[in-house]
Write an enzyme that holds these catalytic residues in place. Structure first.
Site, mmCIF file in Angstrom:
data_model
loop_
_atom_site.group_PDB
_atom_site.id
_atom_site.type_symbol
_atom_site.label_atom_id
_atom_site.label_comp_id
_atom_site.label_asym_id
_atom_site.label_seq_id
_atom_site.Cartn_x
_atom_site.Cartn_y
_atom_site.Cartn_z
ATOM 1 N N ASP A 16 0.824 -1.217 0.000
ATOM 2 C CA ASP A 16 0.000 0.000 0.000
ATOM 3 C C ASP A 16 0.855 1.262 0.000
ATOM 4 O O ASP A 16 0.664 2.161 0.819
ATOM 5 C CB ASP A 16 -0.931 0.026 1.211
ATOM 6 C CG ASP A 16 -1.749 -1.243 1.348
ATOM 7 O OD1 ASP A 16 -1.829 -1.782 2.469
ATOM 8 O OD2 ASP A 16 -2.268 -1.711 0.326
ATOM 9 N N GLU A 175 -11.256 0.663 -3.900
ATOM 10 C CA GLU A 175 -10.587 1.112 -2.666
ATOM 11 C C GLU A 175 -9.299 1.824 -3.037
ATOM 12 O O GLU A 175 -9.065 2.109 -4.206
ATOM 13 C CB GLU A 175 -10.296 -0.092 -1.779
ATOM 14 C CG GLU A 175 -9.516 -1.190 -2.484
ATOM 15 C CD GLU A 175 -9.608 -2.545 -1.795
ATOM 16 O OE1 GLU A 175 -10.254 -2.675 -0.745
ATOM 17 O OE2 GLU A 175 -9.008 -3.483 -2.309
HETATM 18 C C1 6LW Z 1 -5.818 -2.087 2.016
HETATM 19 C C2 6LW Z 1 -6.813 -2.194 0.907
HETATM 20 C C3 6LW Z 1 -6.715 -3.646 0.573
HETATM 21 O O1 6LW Z 1 -6.194 -1.157 2.985
HETATM 22 O O2 6LW Z 1 -6.006 -4.323 1.495
HETATM 23 O O3 6LW Z 1 -7.368 -5.537 -0.449
HETATM 24 C C4 6LW Z 1 -5.833 -3.478 2.606
HETATM 25 N N1 6LW Z 1 -7.247 -4.191 -0.402
HETATM 26 O O4 6LW Z 1 -6.523 -1.364 -0.188
HETATM 27 C C5 6LW Z 1 -4.597 -3.809 3.366
HETATM 28 O O5 6LW Z 1 -3.460 -3.761 2.533
#
Ligand code: 6LW
Length: 532
Positions: A16, A175
Site C-alpha cells: 500500500d 478502494e
Molecule cells: C488495504 C486495501 C486492501 O487497505 O487491502 O485488499 C488493505 N485491499 O486497499 C490492506 O493492505
C-alpha cells in the site's frame, strides 16, 4: 538520461505505498498491520534507491495494537505535504478507525492522532482550492463507495457533507482512492478487483472535485491479472507523483511469486512489495509502465542518477541492536514490553527476557524482534548464550531473572522465519530440566511440532536460517564447529495465499525468547537478489 532500475524499489513486506515529493526529495510510506512501530517512512532522491528514515507511529498513544488481530492494526496509509507540514492518514482497524497524524519534521516525532468520523479504510487527502479534501471507501454510515468531503486536518472536523463520487469503474472492491488536481482537472485513482491476482489500478477524471467523473477508456491503466509471466503479480494500489523534471511516476504494490525457470506458482512469501512504474500522459490520461504492466528491470528517465544500473548481488539488512544505533528495520509484534529487551554494555550483547507469550499466540506481544525478509534468498544467523549452568544466572541479570531461569521448566530462545502466528518455523536453543538441545519446530495452521532435535553442549550456540525460493534451511553449531543441517521447511507454508483467513503481511526473520533470559550476539541477515 534513461537508465535501468530494479523492481521492487522497496523489497519485502511494504504494501500500500503512498508517495509525495518535497523539492528534490521523495518520501514514501507503507502499511504495517499488527507490527510496531507503525507506518515506515522511506526517502529517496532518484525514486529507485530508498532509505528507511523513520516511522510515523512510534508511541502507544498513536498506535494501540493491544487488540490487534493477525493482519489487523494499520491498513493503507497516505502521505501528503502542504505548506511545511507532512500529513499521514491511515486506519487502525482494531482501534477507532481512520485517523491522521502530522509533523513539520518527517524524521522526528509525529502528532497525537486526530480521529475522523468517516468509516471504511484507505483514507486519502488532497490539498487544493484552499480546502482539504478527504476520500475513503465508505461514508460515516458504513455505505460502500468512494466518498468525498472537506475536513479540518488539525481537528478532524467535517466541513461539508459526504458525497458519493464513485462506485468504481470495472472491478469489485473499489478502494485505495487518491484524488489529484492536475492542470485544473481532478483525477481519481482507484484500486479495484481486490489486492490479489485480479488487482487493478483504474482512473477517472472530472472538471469538478465532486464530479461527475469520466472513466478512462483504457482502464485498468495498470494490472497483471492477464500477464503470462507471473514473476510479478497482484499489481495495484497506486499513487502518482510528479518529479523535479516534470515527469510522472506511479508507485504500486505487487508480489514476486515463487515462480521459477519453467514453472509457475501463485504463491508469495515476501509479502506485497513496493514497485515503481514510469508514467506518460496521452490525451489527458496516464499511460503506466509498459502498456499497463511493470517488470523486474525497467528503463526510464529517473530524476537523478541511480548508483547501480541494475541491482544484483547481496546486501546486509541493518540488525544493529545497540542503543543509539538500534536498527529502524526492527519490528515488534503489537506493543512490545520495553524492559524485555536490554542491552548489556559490558558484553555488547542484547539480553532478551521472555515470559509465557509465544509466537503462536493470537494476542499479546511475545519477546520477538524481526526484520523483513526482503529477498527469497537470505542467510541469517544469531549466537545465543543461556545463563551459566552452575549458577544458572547470567553475570548481571537480576535475582528475579535468575530465579526464573532456575525454576523454568523450558527456557527457549531462537531464530524464526515468521509469517504469522499460524505460519512460522522456529530454530530453538532449549534448556529443559538442565539439559540443552536445539530443535526445529514448525507451526502450520494448528500443527505445532518439533520435527528434529540435536543435543548440544552448554555455552554459546549459533543458529542459522538460509533460504531460497523453495525452502528455508536450518543449521546449528557450537563454537567453531561446522554448522549442522537440522532440517528444512517449504517456503510455500509461509505464504499469504495459504493462510486460513485473508492476510496482508509478509515473512520476517526474527529472534525470540520464551520463559526466561538469554543473551544475543551477532544477529546477521544477508539478503541476496539474483536477477536473471
Ligand atoms: C488495504 C486495501 C486492501 O487497505 O487491502 O485488499 C488493505 N485491499 O486497499 C490492506 O493492505
Amino acid at each position: 538520461m534513461f537508465q535501468k532500475f530494479s523492481n521492487p524499489i522497496i523489497p519485502g513486506f511494504n504494501p500500500d505505498p503512498s508517495i509525495c515529493r518535497v523539492g528534490d526529495t521523495y518520501y514514501l510510506v507503507t502499511s504495517s498491520f499488527e507490527y510496531f512501530p507503525g507506518v515506515a517512512i522511506y526517502r529517496s532522491r532518484n525514486l529507485a534507491e530508498w532509505e528507511l528514515i523513520n516511522h510515523c507511529l512510534t508511541r502507544k498513544s498513536q498506535l494501540n495494537l493491544t487488540n490487534s488481530r493477525t493482519s489487523g492494526g494499520i491498513y493503507a496509509p497516505t502521505l501528503r505535504y502542504h505548506e511545511g507540514i507532512f500529513y499521514m492518514i491511515t486506519t487502525n482497524v482494531d482501534d477507532r478507525g481512520n485517523f491522521l497524524v502530522y509533523t513539520d519534521d518527517i524524521t522526528g516525532e509525529w502528532s497525537e492522532p486526530v480521529w475522523l468520523s468517516r468509516g471504511g479504510i484507505d483514507p486519502s487527502l488532497l490539498f487544493a482550492d484552499g480546502k482539504v479534501y478527504f476520500v475513503s471507501n465508505q461514508d460515516s454510515r458504513g455505505n460502500q463507495g468512494i466518498y468525498l468531503n472537506e475536513i479540518n486536518p488539525q481537528t478532524g472536523e467535517n466541513l461539508s457533507e459526504e458525497v458519493l463520487i464513485s462506485k468504481g469503474c470495472i472491478g469489485r472492491f473499489p478502494e485505495g482512492p487518491h484524488l489529484y488536481k492536475i492542470d485544473g482537472t481532478y483525477y481519481l485513482l482507484l484500486a479495484e478487483g481486490g489486492t490479489e491476482y485480479g488487482h487493478m489500478v483504474t482512473i477517472q477524471r472530472s472538471s469538478r472535485p465532486y464530479g461527475p467523473y469520466e472513466s478512462c477508456s483504457a482502464n485498468p491503466v495498470l494490472s497483471h491479472r492477464y500477464k503470462e509471466d507471473m514473476s510479478i503479480m497482484c499489481t495495484g494500489h497506486g499513487d502518482l507523483v510528479e518529479d523535479t523534471n516534470g515527469r510522472w511516476w506511479m508507485t504500486v504494490l505487487g508480489v514476486r511469486t515463487l515462480s521459477g525457470e519453467g514453472y509457475m506458482s501463485m504463491l508469495h512469501n515476501l509479502g506485497r512489495e513496493t514497485f515503481l512504474a514510469p508514467v506518460t500522459w496521452e490525451n489527458g490520461w496516464p499511460v503506466v509502465g509498459k502498456n499497463g504492466t511493470i517488470d523486474l528491470v525497467m528503463e526510464a528517465d529517473l530524476p537523478a542518477r541511480e548508483k547501480a544500473a541494475v541491482f544484483t548481488g547481496s546486501y546486509l539488512i541493518d540488525t544493529d541492536f545497540r542503543p543509539g544505533s538500534f536498527s529502524k528495520q526492527y519490528l515488534f509484534l503489537r506493543n512490545p514490553e520495553k524492559d524485555h529487551y536490554r542491552f548489556d554494555e559490558s558484553e555488547q550483547c542484547l539480553i532478551l527476557s521472555g515470559g509465557k507469550a509465544g509466537l503462536s499466540d493470537r494476542t499479546g506481544s511475545p519477546t520477538f524482534l524481526a526484520v523483513r525478509q526482503t529477498e527469497f534468498a537470505v542467510d541469517s544467523k544469531v549466537t545465543i548464550r543461556f545463563p551459566d549452568q552452575e549458577t544458572r544466572k547470567l553475570p548481571d541479570c537480576t535475582a528475579a531473572e535468575a530465579r526464573e531461569n532456575v525454576q523454568n521448566e523450558e527456557l527457549r530462545c531462537g531464530i524464526t522465519a515468521f509469517y504469522n502466528n499460524e505460519h512460522h518455523y522456529d530454530l530453538c536453543f532449549v534448556r529443559k530440566e538442565g539439559v540443552s538441545f536445539v530443535e526445529l519446530r514448525k507451526q502450520i495452521y494448528d500443527l505445532n511440532a518439533a520435527v528434529s532435535r540435536i543435543a548440544v553442549p552448554d555455552g554459546a550456540i549459533t543458529l542459522e536460517i538460509r533460504s531460497d525460493q523453495e525452502y528455508y534451511y536450518f543449521y546449528a553449531s557450537a563454537g567453531t564447529e561446522k554448522p549442522e543441517l537440522i532440517g528444512k521447511g517449504a517456503a510455500a507454508a509461509l505464504c499469504t495465499e495459504v493462510t486460513r483467513r485473508m492476510s496482508f503481511t509478509g515473512t520476517l526473520i526474527g529472534i525470540f525468547c520464551e520463559q526466561g533470559t538469554a543473551r544475543i550476539q551477532d544477529f546477521v541477515v544477508r539478503a541476496k537478489r539474483p536477477y536473471k
